[in-house]
Design a protein around this motif. Structure first.
Motif, short mmCIF file in Angstrom:
data_model
loop_
_atom_site.label_atom_id
_atom_site.label_comp_id
_atom_site.label_asym_id
_atom_site.label_seq_id
_atom_site.Cartn_x
_atom_site.Cartn_y
_atom_site.Cartn_z
N LEU A 34 -0.54 7.82 14.78
CA LEU A 34 -0.58 8.64 13.61
C LEU A 34 -1.00 10.27 14.14
CD1 LEU A 34 -1.78 7.74 10.84
CD2 LEU A 34 -0.02 7.60 11.24
N LEU A 35 -2.43 10.24 14.62
CA LEU A 35 -2.38 11.46 15.93
C LEU A 35 -1.61 11.69 16.63
CD1 LEU A 35 -6.18 12.00 16.24
CD2 LEU A 35 -4.86 13.52 14.87
N PHE A 36 -1.34 11.09 17.72
CA PHE A 36 -0.18 11.82 18.96
C PHE A 36 1.28 12.34 18.28
CE2 PHE A 36 3.66 10.19 21.43
CZ PHE A 36 3.01 11.11 22.89
N LEU A 37 1.83 11.12 17.19
CA LEU A 37 2.58 11.53 16.41
C LEU A 37 2.76 13.11 15.77
CD1 LEU A 37 4.01 7.97 15.47
CD2 LEU A 37 5.00 9.20 17.21
N TRP B 167 13.66 11.26 20.01
CA TRP B 167 12.54 10.53 18.57
C TRP B 167 12.67 9.07 18.26
CZ3 TRP B 167 8.35 12.64 16.99
CH2 TRP B 167 8.49 14.08 16.99
N LEU B 168 13.96 8.69 18.90
CA LEU B 168 14.57 7.25 17.74
C LEU B 168 13.42 5.97 19.74
CD1 LEU B 168 15.25 5.20 16.80
CD2 LEU B 168 16.77 4.98 18.53
N LEU B 169 13.24 7.17 20.64
CA LEU B 169 12.28 6.07 21.93
C LEU B 169 11.39 6.74 21.65
CD1 LEU B 169 14.64 7.30 24.71
CD2 LEU B 169 14.23 4.99 24.04
N ILE B 170 10.77 7.66 21.57
CA ILE B 170 8.99 7.86 20.94
C ILE B 170 8.22 7.13 20.15
CG2 ILE B 170 7.50 9.79 20.83
CD1 ILE B 170 8.99 12.09 21.52
N ILE B 171 9.49 7.47 18.61
CA ILE B 171 9.07 5.72 17.99
C ILE B 171 8.95 4.79 18.10
CG2 ILE B 171 9.47 5.41 15.10
CD1 ILE B 171 10.06 8.73 14.88
N ILE C 64 13.77 19.19 25.67
CA ILE C 64 13.62 19.04 26.95
C ILE C 64 11.83 19.66 26.98
CG2 ILE C 64 12.99 20.72 29.05
CD1 ILE C 64 15.99 21.72 28.80
N GLY C 65 11.74 19.86 25.59
CA GLY C 65 9.72 20.28 25.42
C GLY C 65 9.18 18.36 25.21
N LEU C 66 10.04 17.26 24.88
CA LEU C 66 9.84 15.90 24.27
C LEU C 66 10.12 15.67 25.76
CD1 LEU C 66 11.07 16.27 20.56
CD2 LEU C 66 9.24 16.23 21.00
N LEU C 67 10.96 15.67 26.50
CA LEU C 67 11.19 14.83 27.17
C LEU C 67 9.57 14.29 28.43
CD1 LEU C 67 14.02 16.34 29.73
CD2 LEU C 67 13.51 14.06 28.50
N PRO C 68 8.28 15.00 28.35
CA PRO C 68 7.14 14.37 29.08
C PRO C 68 6.73 13.41 28.38
CG PRO C 68 7.35 17.16 29.16
CD PRO C 68 8.81 15.94 28.64
N PHE C 69 7.04 13.66 26.60
CA PHE C 69 6.43 12.73 25.55
C PHE C 69 7.17 11.27 25.58
CE2 PHE C 69 5.44 16.54 23.97
CZ PHE C 69 3.70 16.29 24.26
N GLY D 10 1.02 15.46 16.84
CA GLY D 10 0.42 16.62 17.24
C GLY D 10 2.24 16.43 18.32
N VAL D 11 3.35 15.71 18.22
CA VAL D 11 4.23 15.92 19.09
C VAL D 11 5.87 16.26 18.00
CG1 VAL D 11 6.25 14.22 19.34
CG2 VAL D 11 3.89 13.53 20.28
N TYR D 12 5.55 16.07 16.56
CA TYR D 12 5.87 16.30 15.56
C TYR D 12 5.53 18.05 16.08
CZ TYR D 12 8.19 18.04 11.26
OH TYR D 12 8.63 18.35 9.98
#
Length: 109
Positions: A57-60, A8-12, A81-86, A62-64
């Protein structure tokens, strides 16, 4: 720190970096958004700011909600594992932004 918090830290942080670099490119007039169908060829700073804010905002969100799907299916220990592609896509975009910044500043020397 567990894997989920790191992802989550990497994504944000990656999305914040992409947001800031895209706004810098737009502000300095070196942004070419011909591949973004929401902006088109109009690279006015306010249009880029509004569109990019909405996209992020839509991306974050949606990932949430995608990650919440793992809780509903009772497989929350595999949520990372589900968040790895993002995370991979965010990392690739950040590397391309960083290369764009490096090439821009090297070409302006």
């Amino acid at each position: 720190m567990d894997r989920l918090k790191v992802i989550w830290l990497l994504i944000i942080l990656g999305n914040i970096f992409d947001y800031v670099t895209t706004l810098l490119f737009s502000y300095f007039g070196i942004l070419y958004m011909d591949r973004n169908i929401l902006i088109g060829y109009n690279t006015n700073f306010t249009d880029v700011l509004l569109t990019l804010t909405g996209e992020k905002l839509l991306f974050l969100s949606g990932v949430y909600w995608f990650s919440k799907l793992f809780d509903y299916l009772k497989i929350s220990k595999y949520k990372w594992i589900g968040l790895l592609p993002f995370t991979i896509i965010t990392t690739i975009i950040c590397v391309l932004d960083l290369l764009g910044l490096i090439f821009y500043f090297l070409s302006s020397l």
